[in-house]
Design an enzyme around this catalytic site. Sequence first.
Site, PDB file in Angstrom:
ATOM      1  N   LYS A  58       0.743  -1.138  -0.028  1.00 52.49           N
ATOM      2  CA  LYS A  58      -0.053   0.222   0.223  1.00 52.49           C
ATOM      3  C   LYS A  58       0.988   1.220   0.078  1.00 52.49           C
ATOM      4  O   LYS A  58       2.013   1.163   0.314  1.00 52.49           O
ATOM      5  CB  LYS A  58      -0.916  -0.115   1.202  1.00 52.49           C
ATOM      6  CG  LYS A  58      -0.180   0.092   2.500  1.00 52.49           C
ATOM      7  CD  LYS A  58       0.200   1.221   3.061  1.00 52.49           C
ATOM      8  CE  LYS A  58       0.988   0.981   4.415  1.00 52.49           C
ATOM      9  NZ  LYS A  58       1.667   2.189   4.748  1.00 52.49           N
ATOM     10  N   ALA A 114      10.692  -2.538   6.170  1.00 52.71           N
ATOM     11  CA  ALA A 114      10.775  -1.395   6.799  1.00 52.71           C
ATOM     12  C   ALA A 114      10.811  -0.223   5.872  1.00 52.71           C
ATOM     13  O   ALA A 114      11.785   0.590   5.885  1.00 52.71           O
ATOM     14  CB  ALA A 114      12.191  -1.320   7.738  1.00 52.71           C
ATOM     15  N   ALA A 115       9.672  -0.169   5.088  1.00 48.86           N
ATOM     16  CA  ALA A 115       9.556   0.762   3.837  1.00 48.86           C
ATOM     17  C   ALA A 115       8.298   1.614   3.760  1.00 48.86           C
ATOM     18  O   ALA A 115       8.437   2.387   2.961  1.00 48.86           O
ATOM     19  CB  ALA A 115       9.669   0.062   2.575  1.00 48.86           C
ATOM     20  N   GLY A 152       4.393  -4.083   3.849  1.00 48.43           N
ATOM     21  CA  GLY A 152       4.684  -5.500   3.197  1.00 48.43           C
ATOM     22  C   GLY A 152       4.131  -6.441   4.339  1.00 48.43           C
ATOM     23  O   GLY A 152       3.754  -7.488   4.119  1.00 48.43           O
ATOM     24  N   SER A 209       2.643  -6.113   7.186  1.00 51.12           N
ATOM     25  CA  SER A 209       1.347  -6.126   7.503  1.00 51.12           C
ATOM     26  C   SER A 209       0.167  -7.020   6.544  1.00 51.12           C
ATOM     27  O   SER A 209      -0.552  -7.591   7.112  1.00 51.12           O
ATOM     28  CB  SER A 209       0.686  -4.559   7.888  1.00 51.12           C
ATOM     29  OG  SER A 209       1.595  -3.935   8.587  1.00 51.12           O
ATOM     30  N   ASP A 245      -1.754  -1.598  11.115  1.00 48.30           N
ATOM     31  CA  ASP A 245      -2.115  -1.541   9.384  1.00 48.30           C
ATOM     32  C   ASP A 245      -2.696  -3.059   8.941  1.00 48.30           C
ATOM     33  O   ASP A 245      -3.049  -3.132   7.744  1.00 48.30           O
ATOM     34  CB  ASP A 245      -0.705  -1.285   8.760  1.00 48.30           C
ATOM     35  CG  ASP A 245      -0.350   0.121   8.653  1.00 48.30           C
ATOM     36  OD1 ASP A 245      -1.026   0.950   8.850  1.00 48.30           O
ATOM     37  OD2 ASP A 245       0.750   0.519   8.021  1.00 48.30           O
TER      38      ASP A 245
HETATM   39  O1  C5P Z   1       0.850  -1.098  15.421  1.00 49.84           O
HETATM   40  P1  C5P Z   1       2.047  -1.269  14.925  1.00 49.84           P
HETATM   41  O2  C5P Z   1       2.796  -2.589  15.441  1.00 49.84           O
HETATM   42  O3  C5P Z   1       2.264  -1.450  13.335  1.00 49.84           O
HETATM   43  O4  C5P Z   1       2.956  -0.076  15.478  1.00 49.84           O
HETATM   44  C1  C5P Z   1       4.249  -0.216  15.528  1.00 49.84           C
HETATM   45  C2  C5P Z   1       4.795   0.978  16.229  1.00 49.84           C
HETATM   46  O5  C5P Z   1       4.335   2.243  15.512  1.00 49.84           O
HETATM   47  C3  C5P Z   1       4.002   1.121  17.690  1.00 49.84           C
HETATM   48  O6  C5P Z   1       4.675   0.354  18.574  1.00 49.84           O
HETATM   49  C4  C5P Z   1       4.043   2.484  17.992  1.00 49.84           C
HETATM   50  O7  C5P Z   1       5.344   2.914  18.410  1.00 49.84           O
HETATM   51  C5  C5P Z   1       4.069   3.138  16.683  1.00 49.84           C
HETATM   52  N1  C5P Z   1       2.596   3.591  16.303  1.00 49.84           N
HETATM   53  C6  C5P Z   1       1.997   4.637  16.866  1.00 49.84           C
HETATM   54  N2  C5P Z   1       0.477   5.232  16.611  1.00 49.84           N
HETATM   55  C7  C5P Z   1       0.036   4.546  15.731  1.00 49.84           C
HETATM   56  C8  C5P Z   1       0.635   3.314  14.978  1.00 49.84           C
HETATM   57  C9  C5P Z   1       1.860   2.879  15.102  1.00 49.84           C
HETATM   58  O8  C5P Z   1       2.385   5.366  17.782  1.00 49.84           O
HETATM   59  N3  C5P Z   1      -1.255   4.877  15.252  1.00 49.84           N
END
Ligand code: C5P
Length: 294
Positions: A12, A97-98, A102, A104, A137
Amino acid sequence: MSGTLHQSSPCKVNLLLNILGKRADGFHELETVMLPVALCDDLILKRAGHGITFTCSEPALPTDSRNLVVRAAGQFLARAGISDGVSIHLEKRIPMAAGLGGGSGNAANTLLALNELFDYPLHAPDLQTLAAGLGSDVPFFLQSGPALATGRGEHVKALDPFNALRGHWLFLVHPGFGISTPWAYQQLANFPEALNGQAGRANRLVDALQQGDLNAAKTDFYNSLEAPALRKYPILRLYQEFLREQGAWVSLMSGSGSTTFALFESEAIGRRMLPQFKTEFGGKCWTALVALEG
Ligand code: C5P
């Protein structure tokens, strides 16, 4: 019910990622407009043996429970009460990490594929709950069209096609280094304006895109996480400037980066730009040019 299942796992871009503030649980409240991109990893799944056997074409990815695919599979089997085993292979093409989602997408498509492989033991709300627990995501990738996501990203509203983008081409460039998502969010504390966006930008962008008015939409493409990312990695700003000079309607970082995307009106303009991009920035970065359905 034996056999092998092949599942495509697309990525995405975020046409808008507007952060509205930090929440008490440490996550950030946001509104984001997400567009699926037909650039895919492949998952190959089989019912086999006991437990979860996972292999991956990318040696840099862990193959234990740190991998979102393994976590998704484990949680699926536990929730569905299935004791049979499964083997999963992931053929990786989307950079990691892009900011392209990917990993998700891999997790969501593992849930969808396992549900098919085991004859649909789980219903949509169960899949939704598992997906939201796996990452902000992940729920987006349970569906296949453009969407508006809110909350921390897990509340997903499917949207009608974006007429303004039909026939356009998307250029993607990954600079060869990744950006950590937690790092990008943490850095927002130093950029109060980017941390506290006004809600409503997403709906404005969606309206303009659905009405086919790319000109009106142009000023509403936005990503709050560019504030820290472009400060630390100025090359990303240079990419954007260059791509706009080369005729891109819009150029923006996707998600928490490091991928930059640009929208071109036609394949021809995108293809003409490519060798010039390589001359300007060297041939080593990863690039892709993909047709958009809108
Ligand atoms: O939900 P996900 O594991 O992808 O999030 C990774 C990190 O990104 C979280 O631990 C948080 O530090 C940050 N994040 C955030 N607010 C969001 C989504 C992600 O602070 N809405």
